[in-house]
Design a protein around this motif. Structure first.
Motif, PDB file in Angstrom:
ATOM      1  N   PRO A  80       0.805  -1.230   0.000  1.00  0.00           N
ATOM      2  CA  PRO A  80       0.000   0.000   0.000  1.00  0.00           C
ATOM      3  C   PRO A  80       0.833   1.272   0.000  1.00  0.00           C
ATOM      4  CG  PRO A  80      -0.127  -1.135   2.116  1.00  0.00           C
ATOM      5  CD  PRO A  80       0.517  -2.082   1.166  1.00  0.00           C
ATOM      6  N   PHE A  81       2.000   1.255   0.667  1.00  0.00           N
ATOM      7  CA  PHE A  81       2.819   2.470   0.655  1.00  0.00           C
ATOM      8  C   PHE A  81       3.428   2.704  -0.717  1.00  0.00           C
ATOM      9  CE2 PHE A  81       7.099   4.277   0.848  1.00  0.00           C
ATOM     10  CZ  PHE A  81       6.735   5.586   1.119  1.00  0.00           C
ATOM     11  N   LEU A  82       4.046   1.688  -1.280  1.00  0.00           N
ATOM     12  CA  LEU A  82       4.642   1.860  -2.603  1.00  0.00           C
ATOM     13  C   LEU A  82       3.583   2.246  -3.627  1.00  0.00           C
ATOM     14  CD1 LEU A  82       7.136  -1.154  -2.692  1.00  0.00           C
ATOM     15  CD2 LEU A  82       7.610   1.236  -2.121  1.00  0.00           C
ATOM     16  N   ARG A  83       2.405   1.689  -3.481  1.00  0.00           N
ATOM     17  CA  ARG A  83       1.314   2.023  -4.392  1.00  0.00           C
ATOM     18  C   ARG A  83       0.934   3.502  -4.292  1.00  0.00           C
ATOM     19  NH1 ARG A  83      -2.678  -1.359  -2.485  1.00  0.00           N
ATOM     20  NH2 ARG A  83      -3.670   0.334  -1.336  1.00  0.00           N
ATOM     21  N   SER A  84       1.139   4.109  -3.122  1.00  0.00           N
ATOM     22  CA  SER A  84       0.744   5.504  -2.911  1.00  0.00           C
ATOM     23  C   SER A  84       1.755   6.509  -3.446  1.00  0.00           C
ATOM     24  CB  SER A  84       0.550   5.762  -1.410  1.00  0.00           C
ATOM     25  OG  SER A  84       1.808   5.797  -0.732  1.00  0.00           O
ATOM     26  N   ALA A 231       8.095 -10.910   1.457  1.00  0.00           N
ATOM     27  CA  ALA A 231       9.271 -10.044   1.342  1.00  0.00           C
ATOM     28  C   ALA A 231       8.875  -8.656   0.839  1.00  0.00           C
ATOM     29  CB  ALA A 231      10.296 -10.682   0.404  1.00  0.00           C
ATOM     30  N   LEU A 232       7.926  -8.597  -0.085  1.00  0.00           N
ATOM     31  CA  LEU A 232       7.436  -7.305  -0.573  1.00  0.00           C
ATOM     32  C   LEU A 232       6.748  -6.533   0.554  1.00  0.00           C
ATOM     33  CD1 LEU A 232       6.759  -5.298  -2.869  1.00  0.00           C
ATOM     34  CD2 LEU A 232       4.706  -6.677  -3.319  1.00  0.00           C
ATOM     35  N   GLU A 233       5.939  -7.215   1.341  1.00  0.00           N
ATOM     36  CA  GLU A 233       5.241  -6.546   2.440  1.00  0.00           C
ATOM     37  C   GLU A 233       6.227  -5.983   3.459  1.00  0.00           C
ATOM     38  OE1 GLU A 233       1.080  -9.153   2.392  1.00  0.00           O
ATOM     39  OE2 GLU A 233       2.712  -9.690   3.768  1.00  0.00           O
ATOM     40  N   LYS A 240       7.925   2.750   4.056  1.00  0.00           N
ATOM     41  CA  LYS A 240       6.940   3.670   4.630  1.00  0.00           C
ATOM     42  C   LYS A 240       7.524   4.341   5.873  1.00  0.00           C
ATOM     43  CE  LYS A 240       2.270   3.850   6.579  1.00  0.00           C
ATOM     44  NZ  LYS A 240       1.038   3.046   6.881  1.00  0.00           N
ATOM     45  N   ARG A 241       8.205   3.565   6.705  1.00  0.00           N
ATOM     46  CA  ARG A 241       8.823   4.129   7.902  1.00  0.00           C
ATOM     47  C   ARG A 241       9.909   5.130   7.536  1.00  0.00           C
ATOM     48  NH1 ARG A 241      12.844   2.765  11.606  1.00  0.00           N
ATOM     49  NH2 ARG A 241      13.519   0.931  10.419  1.00  0.00           N
ATOM     50  N   LEU A 242      10.679   4.827   6.492  1.00  0.00           N
ATOM     51  CA  LEU A 242      11.708   5.760   6.049  1.00  0.00           C
ATOM     52  C   LEU A 242      11.084   7.061   5.575  1.00  0.00           C
ATOM     53  CD1 LEU A 242      14.564   6.579   5.280  1.00  0.00           C
ATOM     54  CD2 LEU A 242      14.326   5.241   3.169  1.00  0.00           C
TER      55      LEU A 242
END
Length: 389
Positions: A80-84, A231-233, A240-242
């Motif tokens: 979800p983060f990469l998607r955003s 691994a992707l998750e 996202k934390r970064l």
């Protein structure tokens, strides 16, 4: 049929050299922090504009090994983060493999300039196989790869440059060949690298963060596996934390070195078992999806091309080194590194592979996920950008 026509006929694409491609990412990042003048091999400001990297005080570029654009898109619900993030795709170079891609990323130049021609190649000084990931069988990295490292050039200009990876890669042959320069900080876990990256992002400069777990899992379990999704998750959560830890004048860019295909059940040829393929071949190198053939002295390369193309049919595009260079697959071919490339080069299509059990390890023959060729699944990689609110 010409080699270019064969490429098109079997569904293989070309790298977008000089356009939206992996070699533009680091120049664009340097231009974003005002250090584009350190890049002498290409127009860094044009790269920044083309890739839409915003100006910043600090840019972190993360390269996620094996995270192809199409694989990420197919599993976007697990990221979800990469998607955003502001997203798009770029192309890797050829072959689509780590050693080639990291050299392209680190120098801004394709394999025809760097001589980083694949996972394994023939060492022209010994005639034996050289592994360009482990560096076993190769000679001094700075001689093998003669093009300037952009990290080294930027550090020489006074920019703070930080590389984050496993401690064992500090000073390794591949690091020296592709990414020498600046400060190397060893951190084993992705979480540790994220912590370091967040800490240095408050200072002007550029950071490079490498993460290889997704590629490792994909090789052994396939990118369609539950292990790959896990691994992707994990990577999605850490990035996202970064992003949440970045100061407002920093930018995070995430890309990859290549995609991947699962090849279980797909057609496979073993050179050791095929007389028509082993005839006149002194050495087979490269990888299962992008094969370098070094020929016995006096052998006509065109005859080998015709024989291999006849055997592999629509599962490959086979051409001479000169055909491959003329088609633009490796960029301009420098005479100084041309002997790293096979006399004949095979780009596999579909999910088919070619192996040589005489020289490849049993473990490599059992890989589920592989890469190296020019299908969209292998060639297209994500380019994701986030600017803190």
């Amino acid at each position: 049929m010409t080699f270019e026509a064969r490429l098109a006929a079997v569904g293989l694409d070309k790298p977008d050299y000089g356009g939206r491609e992996l070699g533009a990412v680091l120049p664009a990042a340097l231009a974003a922090v005002g250090a584009g003048h350190a890049v002498r091999s290409r127009n860094a400001d044009a790269d920044r504009s083309r890739l839409e990297i915003p100006r910043a005080k600090h840019v972190i570029v993360a390269v996620v090994d094996g995270l192809g654009h199409q694989q990420l898109d197919a599993r976007r619900g697990h990221a979800p983060f990469l998607r955003s993030m502001v997203s798009g795709s770029i192309t890797a170079g050829f072959p689509t493999t780590t050693a080639t891609s990291l050299a392209m990323f680190g120098t801004g130049e394709p394999s025809g300039r760097t001589g980083m021609a694949g996972y394994s190649v023939r060492n022209p000084r010994t005639g034996q196989l050289a592994n360009l990931v482990s560096w076993e069988g190769a000679y001094r990295a700075e001689e093998w790869q003669p093009r300037p490292s952009l990290l080294e050039e930027a550090a020489r200009e006074g920019l703070t440059v930080t590389t984050l990876g496993q401690a064992r890669f500090a000073g390794s042959g591949l690091t020296q060949a592709a990414l020498r320069g600046g400060s190397f900080i060893g951190a084993e876990r992705l979480a540790d690298r994220v912590d370091v990256a967040a800490g240095v992002a408050g200072r002007p400069g550029v950071s490079y963060l490498y993460w290889g777990e997704i590629d490792k899992v994909g090789h052994h379990h396939g990118w369609g596996s539950g292990e790959w999704v896990a691994a992707l998750e994990d990577a999605d959560a850490e990035f996202k934390r970064l992003a949440r830890s970045l100061p407002k004048d920093a930018v995070l860019v995430i890309t990859a070195d290549h995609g991947m295909l699962d090849v279980t059940g797909a057609p496979r040829w073993d050179v050791a078992d095929e007389p028509a393929l082993s005839q006149d071949i002194a050495l087979v190198a490269g990888e299962q999806r992008a094969v370098h053939l070094y020929l016995d002295q006096g052998t006509d390369p065109d005859a080998v091309v015709a024989r291999w193309q006849d055997v592999l049919g629509t599962h490959a595009a086979v051409g001479t080194r000169e055909d491959v260079a003329a088609a633009g697959l490796i960029g301009p071919l420098d005479d100084a590194v041309s002997d790293r490339f096979g006399d004949v080069i095979v780009a596999m299509a579909g999910r088919a592979t070619v192996v040589d059990s005489r020289t490849q390890s049993p473990q490599s023959l059992q890989l589920i996920g592989v890469h190296g060729s020019l299908t969209p699944e292998e060639l297209q990689v994500p380019l994701l950008t986030i600017v803190p609110d």
